[in-house]
Design an enzyme around this catalytic site. Structure first.
Site, PDB file in Angstrom:
ATOM      1  N   ARG A   1      65.833  29.094  47.985  1.00  0.00           N
ATOM      2  CA  ARG A   1      65.793  29.741  46.665  1.00  0.00           C
ATOM      3  C   ARG A   1      67.168  29.651  45.978  1.00  0.00           C
ATOM      4  O   ARG A   1      67.634  30.620  45.371  1.00  0.00           O
ATOM      5  CB  ARG A   1      65.382  31.214  46.775  1.00  0.00           C
ATOM      6  CG  ARG A   1      64.009  31.456  47.364  1.00  0.00           C
ATOM      7  CD  ARG A   1      62.914  30.962  46.435  1.00  0.00           C
ATOM      8  NE  ARG A   1      61.612  31.386  46.880  1.00  0.00           N
ATOM      9  CZ  ARG A   1      60.873  30.730  47.784  1.00  0.00           C
ATOM     10  NH1 ARG A   1      61.323  29.599  48.322  1.00  0.00           N
ATOM     11  NH2 ARG A   1      59.690  31.183  48.127  1.00  0.00           N
TER      12      ARG A   1
ATOM     13  N   SER B   1      57.788  37.242  44.537  1.00  0.00           N
ATOM     14  CA  SER B   1      58.683  37.968  45.462  1.00  0.00           C
ATOM     15  C   SER B   1      59.879  38.491  44.685  1.00  0.00           C
ATOM     16  O   SER B   1      60.566  37.703  44.025  1.00  0.00           O
ATOM     17  CB  SER B   1      59.211  37.033  46.550  1.00  0.00           C
ATOM     18  OG  SER B   1      58.168  36.485  47.298  1.00  0.00           O
TER      19      SER B   1
ATOM     20  N   GLU C   1      65.614  37.889  44.282  1.00  0.00           N
ATOM     21  CA  GLU C   1      65.280  36.497  43.939  1.00  0.00           C
ATOM     22  C   GLU C   1      65.162  36.380  42.413  1.00  0.00           C
ATOM     23  O   GLU C   1      65.544  35.387  41.810  1.00  0.00           O
ATOM     24  CB  GLU C   1      63.944  36.096  44.582  1.00  0.00           C
ATOM     25  CG  GLU C   1      63.529  34.707  44.155  1.00  0.00           C
ATOM     26  CD  GLU C   1      62.137  34.302  44.620  1.00  0.00           C
ATOM     27  OE1 GLU C   1      61.844  34.425  45.816  1.00  0.00           O
ATOM     28  OE2 GLU C   1      61.358  33.851  43.765  1.00  0.00           O
TER      29      GLU C   1
HETATM   30  P1  FAD Z   1      61.965  31.417  33.939  1.00  0.00           P
HETATM   31  O1  FAD Z   1      61.547  32.707  34.538  1.00  0.00           O
HETATM   32  O2  FAD Z   1      61.673  31.185  32.514  1.00  0.00           O
HETATM   33  O3  FAD Z   1      63.519  31.214  34.199  1.00  0.00           O
HETATM   34  C1  FAD Z   1      64.078  31.423  35.468  1.00  0.00           C
HETATM   35  C2  FAD Z   1      65.548  31.008  35.440  1.00  0.00           C
HETATM   36  O4  FAD Z   1      65.638  29.595  35.235  1.00  0.00           O
HETATM   37  C3  FAD Z   1      66.323  31.637  34.276  1.00  0.00           C
HETATM   38  O5  FAD Z   1      67.642  31.851  34.713  1.00  0.00           O
HETATM   39  C4  FAD Z   1      66.305  30.544  33.200  1.00  0.00           C
HETATM   40  O6  FAD Z   1      67.396  30.601  32.309  1.00  0.00           O
HETATM   41  C5  FAD Z   1      66.365  29.288  34.044  1.00  0.00           C
HETATM   42  N1  FAD Z   1      65.688  28.140  33.408  1.00  0.00           N
HETATM   43  C6  FAD Z   1      64.363  28.046  33.109  1.00  0.00           C
HETATM   44  N2  FAD Z   1      64.104  26.815  32.610  1.00  0.00           N
HETATM   45  C7  FAD Z   1      65.271  26.141  32.588  1.00  0.00           C
HETATM   46  C8  FAD Z   1      65.658  24.827  32.172  1.00  0.00           C
HETATM   47  N3  FAD Z   1      64.778  23.952  31.681  1.00  0.00           N
HETATM   48  N4  FAD Z   1      66.968  24.481  32.266  1.00  0.00           N
HETATM   49  C9  FAD Z   1      67.885  25.350  32.759  1.00  0.00           C
HETATM   50  N5  FAD Z   1      67.579  26.600  33.161  1.00  0.00           N
HETATM   51  C10 FAD Z   1      66.295  26.982  33.089  1.00  0.00           C
HETATM   52  N6  FAD Z   1      58.719  30.996  43.321  1.00  0.00           N
HETATM   53  C11 FAD Z   1      58.771  30.258  44.454  1.00  0.00           C
HETATM   54  O7  FAD Z   1      59.799  29.600  44.726  1.00  0.00           O
HETATM   55  N7  FAD Z   1      57.729  30.220  45.332  1.00  0.00           N
HETATM   56  C12 FAD Z   1      56.592  30.914  45.120  1.00  0.00           C
HETATM   57  O8  FAD Z   1      55.672  30.858  45.924  1.00  0.00           O
HETATM   58  C13 FAD Z   1      56.498  31.691  43.922  1.00  0.00           C
HETATM   59  N8  FAD Z   1      55.377  32.410  43.669  1.00  0.00           N
HETATM   60  C14 FAD Z   1      55.296  33.171  42.529  1.00  0.00           C
HETATM   61  C15 FAD Z   1      54.124  33.889  42.279  1.00  0.00           C
HETATM   62  C16 FAD Z   1      54.002  34.658  41.137  1.00  0.00           C
HETATM   63  C17 FAD Z   1      52.716  35.423  40.897  1.00  0.00           C
HETATM   64  C18 FAD Z   1      55.066  34.700  40.200  1.00  0.00           C
HETATM   65  C19 FAD Z   1      54.922  35.499  38.932  1.00  0.00           C
HETATM   66  C20 FAD Z   1      56.243  33.999  40.451  1.00  0.00           C
HETATM   67  C21 FAD Z   1      56.377  33.222  41.617  1.00  0.00           C
HETATM   68  N9  FAD Z   1      57.534  32.494  41.899  1.00  0.00           N
HETATM   69  C22 FAD Z   1      57.606  31.714  43.038  1.00  0.00           C
HETATM   70  C23 FAD Z   1      58.717  32.549  40.996  1.00  0.00           C
HETATM   71  C24 FAD Z   1      58.640  31.590  39.786  1.00  0.00           C
HETATM   72  O9  FAD Z   1      57.333  31.144  39.571  1.00  0.00           O
HETATM   73  C25 FAD Z   1      59.554  30.379  39.955  1.00  0.00           C
HETATM   74  O10 FAD Z   1      60.879  30.786  40.152  1.00  0.00           O
HETATM   75  C26 FAD Z   1      59.510  29.436  38.739  1.00  0.00           C
HETATM   76  O11 FAD Z   1      60.201  28.250  39.028  1.00  0.00           O
HETATM   77  C27 FAD Z   1      60.096  30.066  37.477  1.00  0.00           C
HETATM   78  O12 FAD Z   1      59.809  29.208  36.399  1.00  0.00           O
HETATM   79  P2  FAD Z   1      59.881  29.702  34.894  1.00  0.00           P
HETATM   80  O13 FAD Z   1      59.705  28.516  34.022  1.00  0.00           O
HETATM   81  O14 FAD Z   1      58.927  30.818  34.695  1.00  0.00           O
HETATM   82  O15 FAD Z   1      61.379  30.220  34.821  1.00  0.00           O
HETATM   83  N1  EPU Z   2      54.499  40.980  55.485  1.00  0.00           N
HETATM   84  C1  EPU Z   2      54.469  42.353  55.655  1.00  0.00           C
HETATM   85  N2  EPU Z   2      53.897  43.101  54.670  1.00  0.00           N
HETATM   86  C2  EPU Z   2      53.365  42.557  53.548  1.00  0.00           C
HETATM   87  C3  EPU Z   2      53.386  41.170  53.387  1.00  0.00           C
HETATM   88  C4  EPU Z   2      53.965  40.386  54.365  1.00  0.00           C
HETATM   89  O1  EPU Z   2      54.942  42.869  56.658  1.00  0.00           O
HETATM   90  O2  EPU Z   2      52.888  43.323  52.691  1.00  0.00           O
HETATM   91  C5  EPU Z   2      55.135  40.161  56.525  1.00  0.00           C
HETATM   92  C6  EPU Z   2      54.144  39.604  57.537  1.00  0.00           C
HETATM   93  O3  EPU Z   2      54.776  39.608  58.805  1.00  0.00           O
HETATM   94  C7  EPU Z   2      53.944  38.178  57.073  1.00  0.00           C
HETATM   95  C8  EPU Z   2      55.328  37.848  56.545  1.00  0.00           C
HETATM   96  O4  EPU Z   2      55.777  39.051  55.946  1.00  0.00           O
HETATM   97  O5  EPU Z   2      53.568  37.326  58.111  1.00  0.00           O
HETATM   98  C9  EPU Z   2      55.377  36.707  55.556  1.00  0.00           C
HETATM   99  O6  EPU Z   2      54.523  36.994  54.470  1.00  0.00           O
HETATM  100  P1  EPU Z   2      54.040  35.841  53.469  1.00  0.00           P
HETATM  101  O7  EPU Z   2      53.441  34.723  54.240  1.00  0.00           O
HETATM  102  O8  EPU Z   2      53.229  36.502  52.418  1.00  0.00           O
HETATM  103  O9  EPU Z   2      55.370  35.268  52.888  1.00  0.00           O
HETATM  104  P2  EPU Z   2      56.683  35.954  52.279  1.00  0.00           P
HETATM  105  O10 EPU Z   2      57.797  35.685  53.241  1.00  0.00           O
HETATM  106  O11 EPU Z   2      56.468  37.348  51.863  1.00  0.00           O
HETATM  107  C10 EPU Z   2      57.442  33.778  51.091  1.00  0.00           C
HETATM  108  C11 EPU Z   2      57.993  33.426  49.747  1.00  0.00           C
HETATM  109  C12 EPU Z   2      56.863  33.287  48.744  1.00  0.00           C
HETATM  110  C13 EPU Z   2      55.955  32.160  49.199  1.00  0.00           C
HETATM  111  C14 EPU Z   2      55.381  32.556  50.566  1.00  0.00           C
HETATM  112  C15 EPU Z   2      54.542  31.438  51.158  1.00  0.00           C
HETATM  113  C16 EPU Z   2      60.215  34.367  49.634  1.00  0.00           C
HETATM  114  C17 EPU Z   2      61.075  35.431  49.102  1.00  0.00           C
HETATM  115  N3  EPU Z   2      58.934  34.448  49.313  1.00  0.00           N
HETATM  116  O12 EPU Z   2      56.866  35.067  50.968  1.00  0.00           O
HETATM  117  O13 EPU Z   2      57.423  32.899  47.497  1.00  0.00           O
HETATM  118  O14 EPU Z   2      54.888  31.977  48.293  1.00  0.00           O
HETATM  119  O15 EPU Z   2      56.492  32.795  51.485  1.00  0.00           O
HETATM  120  O16 EPU Z   2      55.365  30.418  51.575  1.00  0.00           O
HETATM  121  O17 EPU Z   2      60.694  33.474  50.327  1.00  0.00           O
HETATM  122  C18 EPU Z   2      58.355  33.761  45.472  1.00  0.00           C
HETATM  123  O18 EPU Z   2      59.394  33.197  45.795  1.00  0.00           O
HETATM  124  O19 EPU Z   2      58.215  34.399  44.388  1.00  0.00           O
HETATM  125  C19 EPU Z   2      57.205  33.703  46.384  1.00  0.00           C
HETATM  126  C20 EPU Z   2      56.049  34.300  46.138  1.00  0.00           C
END
Ligand code: FAD
Ligand code: EPU
Length: 333
Positions: free
Chosen positions: A164, A235, A329
């Site tokens: 991240r 997250s 994050e």
């Molecule tokens: P924004 O929120 O618009 O911006 C984020 C940052 O990036 C800001 O600092 C902004 O200035 C900068 N930025 C945006 N676009 C540009 C650009 N073109 N050039 C320079 N800077 C820029 N993230 C994960 O890694 N894994 C996950 O599994 C994951 N699951 C998610 C699930 C949900 C339901 C939600 C709501 C979010 C999740 N995220 C996850 C976080 C998010 O989706 C990512 O970080 C995504 O890349 C953000 O994109 P955005 O366009 O919305 O960025």
């Molecule tokens: N867990 C709990 N309680 C909960 C949920 C999870 O104890 O309510 C524990 C369990 O032990 C579970 C572990 O956490 O096995 C991992 O949970 P999960 O697989 O849901 O993944 P996570 O570590 O919570 C990360 C990323 C997610 C990504 C998933 C799948 C980060 C901060 N988050 O979540 O990314 O989608 O793995 O790879 O690394 C994001 O970055 O926004 C995001 C959603």
């Protein structure tokens, strides 16, 4: 080019926070961007680049020029029998790119299905999920410096990708707009199903990238709140990286503590937060999602400040109990 004064960002962030940008513009092309960067009214304004707003928490009005990146385009640059290089506009929706890839029977990014947001934001925190990160398929990107207008190409090694993390969250924070990203996708079948819970779902021994995409979409829909229905930014905290001594110490007290070891030891922040009974906790208008302890949610028009206060309470309680510092994050503005 249309520059709007005092524009609400309510519909531009997935937490659904209602604050205003002092100035707001949408760009569709690099020419639009050039005009904004050279325009007398906006040239000297500090700039904030906004994609899908899915990784930000807005705690106050943005006293800058917000540039909403909508630069689109998917272009095949080169290909051979094994791989294909694709150049993608920074304003493309990330999940549309994953869909395009799996529809064309390509491999590499299917585990990153259904992550909200834009292509241009994906390198900022090196998006990751289910054992895969953007950097695994990343080739290079093109970015424009917001003050000097200089166009720079960043190769993978220039981006300093980490968990991240990238150079754009550190040394080059808010200095560039990412306009194009080049990915290298594989033509030959190569799936990654090692992450906990995926293998069990793979029913077909010849499962292709589209099958994996469908499995990931199902897993995510069951676990994560849909931001169009319940405000959130995924997250809220990163999973903390701890050393072996800390792990051993925690294991004495909590023998069942989950942890992962790849390069270093990571423990799930969700587990720490759930252990302290925050899961499902509700404040007046915001809370901790009932199905996942790492996700803060906006139930009903909460302000960014309220959500940030809740986040600080969680951080303090985790620190007090486990002596572990959770790091956000989400970018807090
Ligand atoms: P924004 O929120 O618009 O911006 C984020 C940052 O990036 C800001 O600092 C902004 O200035 C900068 N930025 C945006 N676009 C540009 C650009 N073109 N050039 C320079 N800077 C820029 N993230 C994960 O890694 N894994 C996950 O599994 C994951 N699951 C998610 C699930 C949900 C339901 C939600 C709501 C979010 C999740 N995220 C996850 C976080 C998010 O989706 C990512 O970080 C995504 O890349 C953000 O994109 P955005 O366009 O919305 O960025
Ligand atoms: N867990 C709990 N309680 C909960 C949920 C999870 O104890 O309510 C524990 C369990 O032990 C579970 C572990 O956490 O096995 C991992 O949970 P999960 O697989 O849901 O993944 P996570 O570590 O919570 C990360 C990323 C997610 C990504 C998933 C799948 C980060 C901060 N988050 O979540 O990314 O989608 O793995 O790879 O690394 C994001 O970055 O926004 C995001 C959603």
């Amino acid at each position: 080019m249309n520059i709007i004064n005092s524009h609400s960002l309510l519909n531009y962030n997935t937490f659904k926070i209602d604050v205003n940008a002092k100035l707001f513009t949408t760009i569709h092309t690099e020419e639009d961007l050039n005009k904004v960067l050279n325009n007398a009214k906006t040239k000297n304004e500090k700039k904030f680049i906004l994609g899908g707003g899915s990784n930000i928490l807005l705690t106050q009005n943005i006293n800058n020029l917000v540039i909403h990146n909508q630069i689109k385009g998917i272009k095949v640059i080169k290909e051979n029998d094994n791989k294909i290089n694709v150049e993608i506009g920074g304003g493309e929706v990330w999940d549309d790119i994953v869909n395009w890839s799996t529809t064309n029977n390509l491999y590499g990014i299917e585990n990153l299905s259904l992550i909200p947001g834009s292509m241009g934001a994906a390198p900022i925190q090196n998006i990751g999920a289910y054992g895969c990160e953007l950097k695994d398929s990343f080739k290079k990107l093109e970015a424009i410096h917001l003050e000097t207008n200089e166009k720079i190409v960043f190769k993978k090694s220039d981006c300093h990708f980490g968990y991240r993390d990238s150079i754009f969250k550190n040394k080059l924070h808010n200095q560039f707009i990412i306009t194009k990203v080049q990915l290298e996708l594989m033509k030959k079948r190569q799936i990654n199903i090692e992450y906990n819970g995926i293998k069990e779902q793979v029913k077909n021994k010849n499962a292709n990238s589209q099958d994996i995409r469908n499995i990931i979409i199902n897993l995510r829909k069951n676990k994560l709140p849909n931001p169009t229905k319940l405000g959130n930014a995924g997250s809220f905290f990163k999973n903390p990286i701890i050393n072996l001594n800390t792990l051993k110490h925690l294991q004495k007290i909590y023998p069942d503590i989950p942890f992962y070891t790849t390069k270093n030891i990571k423990i799930p922040a969700a587990w720490l937060i759930e252990k302290l009974n925050w899961k499902g906790h509700k404040e007046k208008r915001c809370g901790v999602y009932k199905k996942h302890a790492l996700i803060l949610v906006n139930y009903n028009d909460a302000t960014g400040k309220e959500i940030n206060n809740l986040s600080n309470k969680i951080k303090n309680s985790v620190y007090k109990k486990f002596n572990i510092n959770l790091e956000e994050e989400v970018s807090i503005l």
